[in-house]
Design an enzyme around this catalytic site. Structure first.
Site, PDB file in Angstrom:
ATOM      1  CG  ASP A 226      39.160  35.883  49.809  1.00  0.00           C
ATOM      2  OD1 ASP A 226      38.043  35.604  49.367  1.00  0.00           O
ATOM      3  OD2 ASP A 226      40.072  35.048  49.959  1.00  0.00           O
TER       4      ASP A 226
ATOM      5  CG  ASP B  94      36.531  28.898  48.449  1.00  0.00           C
ATOM      6  OD1 ASP B  94      35.913  29.638  47.668  1.00  0.00           O
ATOM      7  OD2 ASP B  94      37.489  29.285  49.130  1.00  0.00           O
TER       8      ASP B  94
HETATM    9  C1  9PG Z   1      41.477  29.449  50.476  1.00  0.00           C
HETATM   10  C2  9PG Z   1      40.738  30.750  50.330  1.00  0.00           C
HETATM   11  C3  9PG Z   1      39.881  31.103  51.566  1.00  0.00           C
HETATM   12  C4  9PG Z   1      39.034  32.316  51.250  1.00  0.00           C
HETATM   13  C5  9PG Z   1      38.233  32.084  50.001  1.00  0.00           C
HETATM   14  C6  9PG Z   1      39.153  31.755  48.842  1.00  0.00           C
HETATM   15  O1  9PG Z   1      41.489  34.577  42.792  1.00  0.00           O
HETATM   16  N1  9PG Z   1      42.134  33.917  43.583  1.00  0.00           N
HETATM   17  O2  9PG Z   1      43.283  33.478  43.323  1.00  0.00           O
HETATM   18  C7  9PG Z   1      41.557  33.638  44.874  1.00  0.00           C
HETATM   19  C8  9PG Z   1      42.279  32.903  45.792  1.00  0.00           C
HETATM   20  C9  9PG Z   1      41.745  32.646  47.028  1.00  0.00           C
HETATM   21  C10 9PG Z   1      40.482  33.100  47.341  1.00  0.00           C
HETATM   22  C11 9PG Z   1      39.768  33.843  46.447  1.00  0.00           C
HETATM   23  C12 9PG Z   1      40.295  34.110  45.187  1.00  0.00           C
HETATM   24  O3  9PG Z   1      39.956  32.870  48.577  1.00  0.00           O
HETATM   25  O4  9PG Z   1      37.442  33.179  49.686  1.00  0.00           O
HETATM   26  O5  9PG Z   1      38.176  32.606  52.330  1.00  0.00           O
HETATM   27  O6  9PG Z   1      39.069  30.021  51.933  1.00  0.00           O
HETATM   28  O7  9PG Z   1      39.943  30.628  49.167  1.00  0.00           O
HETATM   29  O8  9PG Z   1      42.241  29.182  49.363  1.00  0.00           O
END
Ligand code: 9PG
Length: 786
Positions: free
Chosen positions: A495, A434
């Site tokens: 997400d 990720d």
């Molecule tokens: C874990 C998550 C999950 C999820 C991923 C990812 O922009 N943001 O702050 C942001 C936070 C989390 C995120 C996407 C964007 O999700 O897609 O499935 O694994 O991380 O932290």
């Protein structure tokens, strides 16, 4: 003059023609005798000490080779040679631009190689209006909004300019300019133009993704004569080696109609270029994130593991994946948080002892100040020219700022190898990677001669090598085409979330941050990538009816989307919240469909409404159509067969969620009362003379998954049906010529209902496998009677 000596060199592809004017150094691409691009040039941008320099193809060229499939040309300059080649590849034409630097002294850095630069008016020249032109804009990360835009939309329509600066690096390539000008759009790696008036489109995209990041930008403008287009691969100042050919990334130009087929062809060409072999089927899994988020503990995981192995073993979930929250800090992947005091090896052993595949989440290029890594390895963190760590983003769940690693630092690669070898050694065989964009931030790198794409690909190759070919790699936050050929599974949208839409999303027109709606939109707009570049992940399925603010219609829409995409399948619920309803909902999606759907209204709607799968059951082929009511209120949905891309014909239509048989149609389908944010999933079965299953409530495929066989017997048919969960099954059959039928299983007669014409409904209890028999007396007419 022979062919080689003639002024214009011609290459004929399947459906398109390429012409290179050797005296002018310009080229054109035509289809059906009409220009798509006229008098285009190529350019190379160099960074020289005295300032940037642009080299163009304008001028006189010599032919190097000219065969039926390829044209190669050279242009001599005082510094060396400019190189150009074009090839016909199926329906596509690929063009490449390169150079050989021959001047003494150090070669200049190459900023960009632009194999296609179409001057104003050179796109679809001579059209009277561009009112119906559309641009397909591909976003940077999986999370970034993607779709087709109207000409009058501002350039920042999908990714708003006022997105806070600290959020940008995770959603956009910060090196790509965003403009608020109407009709000025940029797609990462590729883009597409369509003219809805003429049913034409052209996809322009780089098929090479491992050496340079690239963009396709257009300025549609108010009139066709103002439209410009440019495709640039950014080499970020990488110097060529003197005397050796340096080629940019190949660019494909693929003309087509509005069916979306040329986008599929583009994905196929990228896959070919990146050496993608047979795609691996991902295991149906369970993921901790969308239930536990950062509060996950090993106890929580084990509780669900227990339920999956016992009460819900019939669902046959093969993978248990621990998400973010197990690690001590972002960057310290081999140390655990208090909730995982037993360590990650013990947990992997536990998961494997239940016969499930252990999976783990890692953000390998991400680091936070609190981590030991940040404190101990200051020079591994990517820094700006001023020496300050480059901010990668802020995440409320992490409290707050995070940074990226310098992937050109050899010690970073050694460390990555060690981390992943260790996790593999613990027994993990599924890796969800990720926040990979953290490795591609703009900054000053240890080795400046390596492009961002090269550095990231190299690091990903190290991870692949460490976990082995026998492990499955899924990525979430990753620049969307970057890992093609290395990963197995790639997320294609934002997400999902336990809610439909966040309050701020409509206010700032945000389509990239978490919500079920945002997640599903990209599932439509990027579905052509699935099963071609990699297996696509629509994100997790949430079926729980409590601890969630998705209503039943919304949960069914999410379930429809996950099922219809036919890619990765991961449940993210605390299974102890489940009751019979949740089990039944999950049960009708398993086994997951393995399909490659298309989106017939991709070019016509910014937020598409339909997704279609071509399926087959033992009775023959049929279509499965998913239609979403994006509005918040209950509506009738009316659709014409012609807008669904299913071809003309007469079809039986059955809707899955309501179980309603809608009759036979040859033109319109009307589904009444689809709830707000709800869906219809329609089976369209061609009318034929043979008995066919035309509807079922057992599995969302309404046939492909649950119908094992359908055999003619002397007095009727025998059907074998299966379900992973126990349910009251209702199936609908068209039996031409039969006014009344008798149905039975091995225990005795089953209840049947005549729905009119020759369509019958049968009800029975199903748990596992069952064979049922239907018999009838033929009437004279045969076929379906009107
Ligand atoms: C874990 C998550 C999950 C999820 C991923 C990812 O922009 N943001 O702050 C942001 C936070 C989390 C995120 C996407 C964007 O999700 O897609 O499935 O694994 O991380 O932290």
């Amino acid at each position: 003059m022979d062919e080689k000596g003639s002024r214009v060199l011609v290459l004929e592809g399947q459906g398109c023609r390429f012409e290179f004017d050797r005296a002018a150094g310009t080229f054109s691409i035509l289809t059906g005798g009409r220009y798509i691009f006229k008098d285009a040039v190529g350019r190379v941008l160099l960074s020289k000490r005295g300032g940037p320099v642009s080299l163009t193809t304008s001028g006189t060229w010599d032919t190097v080779a000219h065969t039926g499939k390829e044209v190669a040309l050279v242009k001599r300059e005082d510094w060396g040679r400019l190189l150009f080649r074009a090839r016909a590849r199926g329906k596509a034409l690929t063009v490449e631009l390169g150079l050989t630097w021959e001047e003494a002294g150090e070669p200049p850095g190459i900023e960009a190689v632009i194999p296609l630069d179409v001057p104003p008016g050179g796109t679809w020249p001579g059209r009277e209006s561009n009112r119906s032109w559309r641009f397909y804009q591909n976003g940077w990360q999986c999370w970034t909004a993607t779709g087709t835009l109207k000409r009058r939309r501002p350039g920042d329509y999908l990714f708003v300019l006022f997105t806070p600066k600290r959020l940008k690096p995770m959603l956009a390539n910060t090196a790509t300019p965003v403009s608020s000008e109407k009709g000025r759009f940029t797609g990462e790696w590729f883009g597409g133009l369509a003219d809805l008036d003429t049913d034409e489109s052209v996809v322009v995209g780089f098929t090479g993704v491992s050496r340079a990041l690239s963009q396709v930008s257009v300025r549609i403008g108010g009139k066709p004569s103002g439209c410009e287009l440019e495709a640039a691969a950014r080499f970020e100042g990488k110097p060529p080696v003197s005397g050796i050919e340096f080629w940019g990334e190949p660019l494909a130009i693929i003309p087509g109609d509005l069916s979306g087929r040329n986008l599929e062809e583009y994905a196929e060409l990228v896959a070919e270029e990146q050496g993608v072999g047979e795609l691996r089927r991902s295991p149906a899994g369970w993921c901790s994130w969308y239930q536990y988020f950062r509060n996950v503990t090993s106890e929580g995981v084990e509780k669900n593991l227990e339920l999956l192995s016992d009460r819900y073993r019939g669902l046959d979930i093969e993978l248990v994946q621990v998400d973010d929250g197990y690690q001590k800090e972002l960057g310290d992947w081999l140390e655990t948080s208090p909730g995982f005091a037993g360590g990650m090896k013990r947990l992997a052993d536990e998961i494997a002892s239940r016969g499930k595949m252990p999976g783990i989440w890692v953000a390998p290029f991400t680091v936070m100040r609190r981590s030991r890594l940040f404190k101990e390895k200051k020079d591994w963190v990517l820094r700006s020219k001023k020496g300050r760590p480059v901010l990668a983003g802020v995440n409320p769940m992490w409290k707050w700022r995070f940074y990226g690693l310098d992937l050109t630092h050899p010690e970073v690669l050694d460390w990555l190898r060690e981390v992943f070898t260790t996790l593999k050694g613990y027994g993990y065989h599924f890796f969800k990677l990720d926040f990979l964009a953290c490795g591609l931030l703009e900054g000053k790198r240890y080795d400046p001669s390596v492009t961002r794409a090269e550095a990231a690909r190299r690091a990903l190759a190290v991870i692949r090598e460490a976990v082995g070919e026998d492990s499955i790699i899924m990525t979430a936050g990753c620049p969307i085409l970057l890992g093609t050929g290395i990963f197995d599974i790639q997320r294609i949208g934002p997400d999902v979330a336990p809610y439909w839409r966040a309050f701020y999303q409509p206010l700032i027109r945000d389509r990239s941050t978490p919500s079920t709606r945002n997640c599903l939109i990209n599932t439509f707009t990027r579905c052509f990538m699935h099963g071609r570049l990699w297996e696509a992940d629509p994100d997790c399925l949430l079926v729980r009816g409590s601890e969630i603010s998705l209503d039943e219609a919304e949960r069914r829409t999410l379930a429809s989307g996950v099922a219809m995409l036919g890619g990765a399948f991961m449940i993210s619920d605390d299974l102890s919240l489940w009751g019979p309803e949740e089990e039944e909902l999950a049960g009708c999606l398993l086994p997951p469909l393995r399909t490659r759907p298309f989106c017939p209204d991709l070019w016509r709607r910014e937020v598409p409404r339909y997704m279609v799968n071509r399926l087959e059951d033992p009775g023959g082929a049929y279509f499965l159509v998913w239609a979403v009511n994006w509005s918040g209120s209950r509506r009738s949905m009316k659709m014409r067969l012609s807008e669904l891309g299913v071809g003309p014909g007469r079809y039986h239509v059955s809707e899955f969620w309501t179980g309603i048989y809608l009759g036979v149609t040859a033109d319109d389908i009307k589904v009444d009362g689809v709830p707000g944010h709800g869906s219809a999933v329609l089976r369209l079965t061609p009318v034929s003379d043979e008995p066919r299953l035309v509807g079922s409530n057992i599995h969302i495929s309404q046939g492909a998954a649950e119908l094992g066989s359908l055999d003619r017997a002397s007095d009727g048919v025998a059907l074998a049906l299966k379900s992973r969960v126990k349910r009251k099954a209702v199936i609908t059959l068209a039996i031409p010529g039969a006014e009344s039928v008798i149905a039975r299983d091995d225990k005795g007669p089953l209840s049947t209902e005549h729905l009119g014409q020759s369509v019958h409904r049968v009800q029975f209890e199903l748990d596992g496998l069952k064979e049922i028999r239907l018999s009838w007396q033929e009437n004279d007419s045969g076929g379906v009677r009107e």
